[in-house]
Design an enzyme around this catalytic site. Sequence first.
Site, PDB file in Angstrom:
ATOM      1  N   GLU A 188       0.878  -1.179   0.000  1.00 30.02           N
ATOM      2  CA  GLU A 188       0.000   0.000   0.000  1.00 30.02           C
ATOM      3  C   GLU A 188       0.907   1.218   0.000  1.00 30.02           C
ATOM      4  OE1 GLU A 188      -3.294   2.391   2.703  1.00 30.02           O
ATOM      5  OE2 GLU A 188      -2.513   0.461   3.387  1.00 30.02           O
ATOM      6  N   CYS A 236      -1.498   9.379   3.340  1.00 27.64           N
ATOM      7  CA  CYS A 236      -1.721   9.246   1.899  1.00 27.64           C
ATOM      8  C   CYS A 236      -3.129   9.709   1.535  1.00 27.64           C
ATOM      9  CB  CYS A 236      -1.500   7.797   1.459  1.00 27.64           C
ATOM     10  SG  CYS A 236      -2.580   6.607   2.261  1.00 27.64           S
TER      11      CYS A 236
END
Length: 311
Positions: A211, A245
């Site tokens: 990720e 993020c």
Amino acid sequence: DKDIDLAIESIESYSYIWKNEDPAKRILIIKKLASLMEENILTLVNACIQEAGKTIQDAIADVREAIDFCRYYSLEAENLFHEKLLNGPTGESNKYYYKGKGLTFVISPWNFPIAIFTGQLVAALVTGNVVLAKPAEQTSYCSSIIFDLLFKAGLPKNAATLVLGRGEDIGPKVLAHKNLKNVLFTGSLETAKKIQHQLSAREDITNFTAETGGLNFMIADSSALTEHLIQDVVNSSFKSAGQRCSSCRVLCIEENVYEKSVNMLKGAMDTLIVESPEIISTDIGPIIDVESKNKIVNHIEKFSKIYQTKN
């Protein structure tokens, strides 16, 4: 290198036992971990504030998410680890079931030092994999508390080990190990590509789950209520000092509501309190380290020059 070899050897020798352990026992350990984290939430929150610089509210959310991960993966494991009888010829018994693959390398970031570290760790453990965990250097203390609670919850000492240090030193050594089966990584795209490149050179196939960061856009048209829009933008952009993020990086606004939205956004930003994370009224705490701060300063200077040149 010797420490890494010893760490891998200690957990690898336990892999067969752990993957063949009663799934109910593994699940119970992770459930106990969730309960212990709730009982020790003040210790975890304080560590998150002191080491990662998170505000009180962000630290609480980080711990709560970790607890949710424990309970979610426990529930999923209960549904997953049921032996199923398949149809087959008369006199033949066919069974379908899941087992852990083995040595798993878990690499976690500093921006969610409790949640992501715990989530990746327990996902691998509850499915019967032995784990070598490597947290970000900046938040080693947070991860050590989780390990202490995990062993207190009943995890066998040889099922997982915590390795602290620089990723550049530890990563290549572990990624080259002949019996590595899985890699779980959360972090930068640049680092993920390096890991992918090293794994692709192996003769076997190693599972790699990554990720990575991104550039998060928010798009708003004239139908959006400006007050709600600005509240969402501020929350998304400045929680964890924008070090996520999922943080809003670019806001795209319809032209006929642009001026109103920008003026309200400026006003909302002016009310934000930048202060020590231990203070309950603080909205934005510190950046994780000097290196990250310098990157932000350089980014601002670069685009300020571009903007000045265009105008």
